[in-house]
Design an enzyme around this catalytic site. Structure first.
Site, PDB file in Angstrom:
ATOM      1  N   GLY A 119     -27.281  48.105   3.892  1.00  0.00           N
ATOM      2  CA  GLY A 119     -26.043  48.877   3.957  1.00  0.00           C
ATOM      3  C   GLY A 119     -25.983  49.740   5.208  1.00  0.00           C
ATOM      4  O   GLY A 119     -25.378  50.813   5.220  1.00  0.00           O
ATOM      5  N   ALA A 144     -24.509  49.470   8.042  1.00  0.00           N
ATOM      6  CA  ALA A 144     -23.326  49.487   8.910  1.00  0.00           C
ATOM      7  C   ALA A 144     -22.341  50.598   8.588  1.00  0.00           C
ATOM      8  O   ALA A 144     -21.419  50.846   9.361  1.00  0.00           O
ATOM      9  CB  ALA A 144     -22.616  48.137   8.846  1.00  0.00           C
ATOM     10  N   GLY A 202     -21.496  54.399   5.900  1.00  0.00           N
ATOM     11  CA  GLY A 202     -21.854  55.336   4.847  1.00  0.00           C
ATOM     12  C   GLY A 202     -23.256  55.891   4.940  1.00  0.00           C
ATOM     13  O   GLY A 202     -23.762  56.211   6.021  1.00  0.00           O
ATOM     14  N   ASP A 261     -26.868  44.307   6.853  1.00  0.00           N
ATOM     15  CA  ASP A 261     -25.527  44.442   6.270  1.00  0.00           C
ATOM     16  C   ASP A 261     -24.875  43.057   6.293  1.00  0.00           C
ATOM     17  O   ASP A 261     -25.491  42.076   6.709  1.00  0.00           O
ATOM     18  CB  ASP A 261     -24.694  45.476   7.025  1.00  0.00           C
ATOM     19  CG  ASP A 261     -23.776  46.250   6.090  1.00  0.00           C
ATOM     20  OD1 ASP A 261     -22.935  45.612   5.428  1.00  0.00           O
ATOM     21  OD2 ASP A 261     -23.888  47.491   6.021  1.00  0.00           O
ATOM     22  N   ASP A 284     -25.652  38.543   2.815  1.00  0.00           N
ATOM     23  CA  ASP A 284     -24.788  38.886   1.684  1.00  0.00           C
ATOM     24  C   ASP A 284     -25.663  39.027   0.443  1.00  0.00           C
ATOM     25  O   ASP A 284     -26.119  38.041  -0.133  1.00  0.00           O
ATOM     26  CB  ASP A 284     -23.744  37.790   1.479  1.00  0.00           C
ATOM     27  CG  ASP A 284     -22.772  38.104   0.351  1.00  0.00           C
ATOM     28  OD1 ASP A 284     -22.973  39.111  -0.357  1.00  0.00           O
ATOM     29  OD2 ASP A 284     -21.807  37.334   0.175  1.00  0.00           O
ATOM     30  N   LEU A 285     -25.892  40.265   0.016  1.00  0.00           N
ATOM     31  CA  LEU A 285     -26.805  40.515  -1.089  1.00  0.00           C
ATOM     32  C   LEU A 285     -26.207  40.207  -2.451  1.00  0.00           C
ATOM     33  O   LEU A 285     -26.878  40.370  -3.465  1.00  0.00           O
ATOM     34  CB  LEU A 285     -27.296  41.970  -1.041  1.00  0.00           C
ATOM     35  CG  LEU A 285     -28.134  42.321   0.185  1.00  0.00           C
ATOM     36  CD1 LEU A 285     -28.557  43.778   0.133  1.00  0.00           C
ATOM     37  CD2 LEU A 285     -29.341  41.410   0.305  1.00  0.00           C
ATOM     38  N   TYR A 336     -19.261  49.602 -12.040  1.00  0.00           N
ATOM     39  CA  TYR A 336     -20.056  50.334 -11.044  1.00  0.00           C
ATOM     40  C   TYR A 336     -21.107  51.210 -11.722  1.00  0.00           C
ATOM     41  O   TYR A 336     -22.304  51.122 -11.412  1.00  0.00           O
ATOM     42  CB  TYR A 336     -19.133  51.188 -10.174  1.00  0.00           C
ATOM     43  CG  TYR A 336     -19.860  52.013  -9.133  1.00  0.00           C
ATOM     44  CD1 TYR A 336     -20.296  51.433  -7.952  1.00  0.00           C
ATOM     45  CD2 TYR A 336     -20.102  53.369  -9.324  1.00  0.00           C
ATOM     46  CE1 TYR A 336     -20.956  52.181  -6.983  1.00  0.00           C
ATOM     47  CE2 TYR A 336     -20.760  54.125  -8.376  1.00  0.00           C
ATOM     48  CZ  TYR A 336     -21.187  53.536  -7.206  1.00  0.00           C
ATOM     49  OH  TYR A 336     -21.848  54.276  -6.260  1.00  0.00           O
TER      50      TYR A 336
END
Length: 262
Positions: A13, A15, A17, A37, A46-47, A156
């Protein structure tokens, strides 16, 4: 100043935040950071897919020479969609489990994953339990069912609940604590990122978010305010903190759960 002992990190992640802010902080200290990312990083993967998870591990092994000192699994989605549990739980666990041998070869190895304050919210047991059982097909089906019921918002939090529970059950095992690898999670409250800022700018939505994630200390956090905690947890100075879900939430957990949980 450069660190006394530069370390090699892998951050997913990276790229945007929290991942981007943490990557910038570590690089500014002189550490080597392999960013991962979807695109435009040292490792594009792509996880949400088994193929992407395998690619991440294979490329990390190639680029690091088979040795990592720390892993920060920050990649995540917040969509009313099964891909959320595929990335947030299965992608994160595959990252940590797949890279554990590289950590075992590193110096003062450390690992941390980004969970969420929403892990303590009511969740969908079908999603979380399927995830913890390692049954990705069942977890996807349960997430799809939640969306069809109009409860897509639960996907989420359920993915983050499962992730926090995975850390608690895994950290003290022989493969992690027994191998000298602290494993922790951080649980932010509302963080201002490209994913959340448009939502918080929508009339009425900010108030709704604040009602379920109350943050009396300094309000919403910037990603740069979460990065120092990730830095510490993955540093050699962290010798005994493991299996913890460390809330960095402006007091939301204390407000919601009070004195009965700590």
């Amino acid at each position: 100043m450069p660190p006394a002992r530069p370390r090699t990190y892998l951050v997913t992640g990276a790229a945007s935040g929290i991942g981007e802010a943490t990557t910038a902080r570590l690089r500014a200290q002189g550490h080597t950071v392999l960013g991962a990312d979807l695109a435009g990083s040292d490792i594009d993967a792509d996880l949400s897919t088994p193929e992407g998870r395998t690619r991440l591990v294979d490329r990390a092994r190639e680029l690091s020479g088979g040795r990592l000192d720390a892993v920060i699994a920050s990649a995540g989605l917040h969509l009313y969609d099964p891909r959320t549990v595929q990335v947030n739980y299965f992608g994160a666990v595959a990252t940590l489990e797949g890279l554990r041998p590289l950590l075992a070869a590193g110096g003062d190895p450390r690992a941390v994953v980004v969970s969420s304050l929403t892990a303590i919210h009511p969740h969908d047991p079908a999603i979380a339990d399927a995830a913890l059982a390692g049954d990705e097909s069942a977890a996807i089906a349960a997430a799809e069912a939640a969306v069809q019921r109009g409860e897509g918002h639960a996907v989420y939090g359920s993915s983050k609940n499962a992730l926090a529970r995975w850390v608690r059950r895994t950290a003290a095992t022989a493969a992690w604590a027994g191998a000298g690898i602290p494993l922790n999670a951080v649980a932010p409250g509302t963080v201002l990122t490209p994913m959340t800022e448009p939502m918080l700018a929508t009339p009425g939505v900010r108030e709704a978010v604040d009602s379920v994630i109350p943050m009396p200390l300094n309000g919403h956090a910037a990603a740069e305010q979460v990065a120092p905690l990730l830095d510490f947890l993955t540093s050699p100075e962290n010798t005994h903190v493991t299996g913890q879900i460390v809330f960095i939430d402006g007091g939301a957990d204390a407000t919601l759960r009070g004195e009965g949980a700590w």
